[in-house]
Design a protein around this motif. Structure first.
Motif, PDB file in Angstrom:
ATOM      1  N   ASP A 305       0.831  -1.210   0.000  1.00  0.00           N
ATOM      2  CA  ASP A 305       0.000   0.000   0.000  1.00  0.00           C
ATOM      3  C   ASP A 305       0.864   1.258   0.000  1.00  0.00           C
ATOM      4  OD1 ASP A 305      -2.232  -1.587   0.044  1.00  0.00           O
ATOM      5  OD2 ASP A 305      -2.461  -1.538   2.232  1.00  0.00           O
ATOM      6  N   ALA A 308       2.321   1.715  -3.399  1.00  0.00           N
ATOM      7  CA  ALA A 308       1.298   2.143  -4.362  1.00  0.00           C
ATOM      8  C   ALA A 308       1.052   3.649  -4.250  1.00  0.00           C
ATOM      9  CB  ALA A 308       0.011   1.363  -4.134  1.00  0.00           C
ATOM     10  N   GLU A 309       0.955   4.146  -3.008  1.00  0.00           N
ATOM     11  CA  GLU A 309       0.766   5.587  -2.827  1.00  0.00           C
ATOM     12  C   GLU A 309       1.973   6.370  -3.334  1.00  0.00           C
ATOM     13  OE1 GLU A 309      -0.051   6.246   1.253  1.00  0.00           O
ATOM     14  OE2 GLU A 309      -1.947   5.128   1.265  1.00  0.00           O
ATOM     15  N   LEU A 311       3.946   5.454  -5.755  1.00  0.00           N
ATOM     16  CA  LEU A 311       3.909   5.414  -7.217  1.00  0.00           C
ATOM     17  C   LEU A 311       2.953   6.470  -7.768  1.00  0.00           C
ATOM     18  CD1 LEU A 311       3.947   1.566  -7.915  1.00  0.00           C
ATOM     19  CD2 LEU A 311       5.600   3.219  -8.791  1.00  0.00           C
ATOM     20  N   VAL A 312       1.768   6.577  -7.171  1.00  0.00           N
ATOM     21  CA  VAL A 312       0.783   7.565  -7.634  1.00  0.00           C
ATOM     22  C   VAL A 312       1.327   8.976  -7.452  1.00  0.00           C
ATOM     23  CG1 VAL A 312      -1.517   8.504  -7.238  1.00  0.00           C
ATOM     24  CG2 VAL A 312      -1.160   6.030  -7.200  1.00  0.00           C
ATOM     25  N   LYS A 313       1.911   9.251  -6.291  1.00  0.00           N
ATOM     26  CA  LYS A 313       2.446  10.591  -6.034  1.00  0.00           C
ATOM     27  C   LYS A 313       3.624  10.901  -6.955  1.00  0.00           C
ATOM     28  CE  LYS A 313       4.268  13.533  -2.334  1.00  0.00           C
ATOM     29  NZ  LYS A 313       5.374  14.029  -3.164  1.00  0.00           N
ATOM     30  N   TYR A 315       4.240   9.647  -9.930  1.00  0.00           N
ATOM     31  CA  TYR A 315       3.787   9.822 -11.311  1.00  0.00           C
ATOM     32  C   TYR A 315       3.129  11.187 -11.498  1.00  0.00           C
ATOM     33  CZ  TYR A 315       0.996   9.248 -15.528  1.00  0.00           C
ATOM     34  OH  TYR A 315       0.418   9.425 -16.758  1.00  0.00           O
ATOM     35  N   THR A 316       2.288  11.592 -10.553  1.00  0.00           N
ATOM     36  CA  THR A 316       1.632  12.902 -10.672  1.00  0.00           C
ATOM     37  C   THR A 316       2.648  14.039 -10.589  1.00  0.00           C
ATOM     38  OG1 THR A 316       1.154  12.778  -8.292  1.00  0.00           O
ATOM     39  CG2 THR A 316      -0.591  12.117  -9.804  1.00  0.00           C
ATOM     40  N   ARG A 319       4.255  14.172 -13.865  1.00  0.00           N
ATOM     41  CA  ARG A 319       3.283  14.641 -14.861  1.00  0.00           C
ATOM     42  C   ARG A 319       3.136  16.162 -14.830  1.00  0.00           C
ATOM     43  NH1 ARG A 319       0.794  12.447 -19.440  1.00  0.00           N
ATOM     44  NH2 ARG A 319      -1.244  13.364 -19.705  1.00  0.00           N
ATOM     45  N   PRO A 332       1.543   7.312 -19.395  1.00  0.00           N
ATOM     46  CA  PRO A 332       1.255   6.063 -18.682  1.00  0.00           C
ATOM     47  C   PRO A 332       2.339   5.002 -18.836  1.00  0.00           C
ATOM     48  CG  PRO A 332      -0.730   6.867 -19.728  1.00  0.00           C
ATOM     49  CD  PRO A 332       0.377   7.769 -20.173  1.00  0.00           C
ATOM     50  N   LEU A 335       4.682   5.335 -15.983  1.00  0.00           N
ATOM     51  CA  LEU A 335       4.188   4.716 -14.749  1.00  0.00           C
ATOM     52  C   LEU A 335       4.405   3.206 -14.771  1.00  0.00           C
ATOM     53  CD1 LEU A 335       2.716   4.868 -12.060  1.00  0.00           C
ATOM     54  CD2 LEU A 335       0.549   4.844 -13.288  1.00  0.00           C
TER      55      LEU A 335
END
Length: 437
Positions: A305, A308-309, A311-313, A315-316, A319, A332, A335
């Motif tokens: 978990d 995963a968080e 990775l999202v942070k 990538y954003t 971006r 994408p 990512l």
């Protein structure tokens, strides 16, 4: 030339979940030979070693033992290690055939005499399964498959090429920029869909090519020009560049201290005193190969978990690095590359879960490699779209402005009844109005 050594069969995910390393399936004498069990114990002991602070030492030892004769380039070596270990294979979905690509593709490009081919050779020797070929001598048939007639029976026989032979391994392609266009077109399907489709002489089939591509390329003007983008420096299809997870720029930088250390390193490899002082690698070649094979066969890390968080942070954040909405700084595919790299870093330490530190290191490696190659030489900012279209945002905007001005000037001339005009007049009008924009 190719080589197949220790078995590298991946777990069949359609049959159920992969085995857990804590259950010690690699030490089961009913399925594993005694000799291999001995090697597996050595691999486990090597991964369990810790330093004074309690941190794992295996990654540092792997980097030091990978191509020890090549001076420094530790970032590139770590990226190639990520490619050797690879990510965790996953099925595409319950209703879809195939799987998500776990293989990492790498491109080494830059000036001559920067050890690109040597790194390819080391990766080929350490990979449990691999094929080495040169771009100049590779054709589309040699990469995919050829149809031949059996001299004994007269039947048509399908013979596999380099990509198919390196299935679940590494396909090393030297002199990548000198390949024919027809041969490079084959790689589009192999690098993303992991298959090679053949329709020849009445034989229609799709062959597995689940291999990672390791390629090296030289600039078309011999030396790398920092004023041009990586796509303009290397004569490669633009849409093929975006399929590489790592694009390493290996430049011959002029630095007096660096040149002195490099010269001392090279001379010590051949001098009498240097040979005596030479230290052996922390991991010998045979154990290194066994370690890579063990990780690919028995270790399947999953993303936690916290990872995963992260990775999202991450990538954003990547971006939103662009200064305008038209500048693309992450896609994408970036990512997906981060996921594969983070999983490979966990595999190096034989861990079954990807942690936040793996994601941070994956982002750092990606910035050191692909993002350094994606910098627009005119603005100095990151622009991933130039790997797709071949030019940066500034040049795309200028071309769009010139096209709009040409349409305006032509419309004005036609409305004024002037149907004949010269190219020089058009250039003068456009150059006069362009600064106002």
């Amino acid at each position: 030339k190719g080589r197949v050594e220790t078995p590298t069969d991946e777990h069949d995910f359609e049959q159920g979940q992969p085995p857990k390393l804590t259950d010690q399936p690699d030490l089961d004498p009913s399925h594993i030979p005694q000799e291999e069990i001995g090697w597996n114990r050595k691999v486990r002991e090597l991964a369990a070693e810790r330093d004074e602070d309690g941190g794992a030492t295996i990654v540092r030892k792997l980097v030091q033992s990978f191509a020890p004769s090549i001076y420094e380039e530790d970032e590139v070596k770590k990226g190639l290690l990520c490619q050797l270990f690879g990510g965790t294979p996953k099925i595409a979905g319950p209703t879809l055939k195939g799987r998500c690509r776990p293989e990492i593709n790498t491109l080494l490009c830059g000036d001559p005499s920067t050890a690109k081919s040597q790194l390819l050779q080391y990766a080929f020797k350490l990979a449990p399964r691999g094929v080495y070929t040169s771009g100049k001598g590779s054709s589309a048939v040699g990469l995919t498959a050829s149809i031949n007639k059996d001299p004994a029976t007269g039947d048509l026989v399908l013979e596999s090429g380099a990509l198919v032979l390196s299935d679940r391994g590494v396909c090393c392609i030297d002199e990548f920029d000198k390949m024919d266009d027809s041969a490079r077109a084959i790689l589009h399907e192999a690098m993303e869909q992991q298959t090679v489709s053949v329709a020849k002489a009445g034989i229609v089939c799709s062959l597995n090519a689940r291999c990672s591509i390791l390629a090296s390329a030289n600039p078309k003007e011999s030396s790398y020009d920092p004023k041009l983008s990586v796509v303009e420096n290397i004569h490669l299809p633009k849409n093929l560049m975006s399929r590489f997870d790592f694009i390493w720029l290996m430049l011959d930088k002029r630095d007096k201290d660096m040149d002195s250390r490099l010269a001392m390193h090279l001379v010590s490899m051949y001098s009498v005193g240097g040979v005596k002082k030479r230290t052996e690698p922390a991991i010998d070649a045979e154990l290194f190969r066994r370690y890579v094979s063990f990780a690919r066969r028995w270790v399947f890390p999953k993303i936690g978990d916290a990872a995963a968080e992260a990775l999202v942070k991450g990538y954003t954040d990547l971006r939103n690095q662009g200064t305008t909405r038209e500048t693309i700084t992450a896609t994408p595919r970036i990512l997906e590359s981060l996921i594969r790299i983070a999983e490979s870093l966990a595999k190096m330490e034989l861990r079954e879960e990807v942690v936040e530190a793996d994601v941070v290191e994956a982002i750092r490696l990606l910035k050191a490699a692909t993002y350094a190659a994606a910098i627009d030489p005119e603005t100095g900012l990151i622009d991933m779209e130039q790997l797709i279209v071949g030019m940066g945002h500034a040049r795309r905007k200028r071309a769009k402005d010139i096209e709009g001005l040409l349409q305006e000037v032509l419309a004005e001339r036609l409305s004024a009844g002037d149907t004949l005009t010269t190219i020089d007049n058009m250039k003068a009008v456009v150059n006069e109005r362009l600064p106002a924009r």
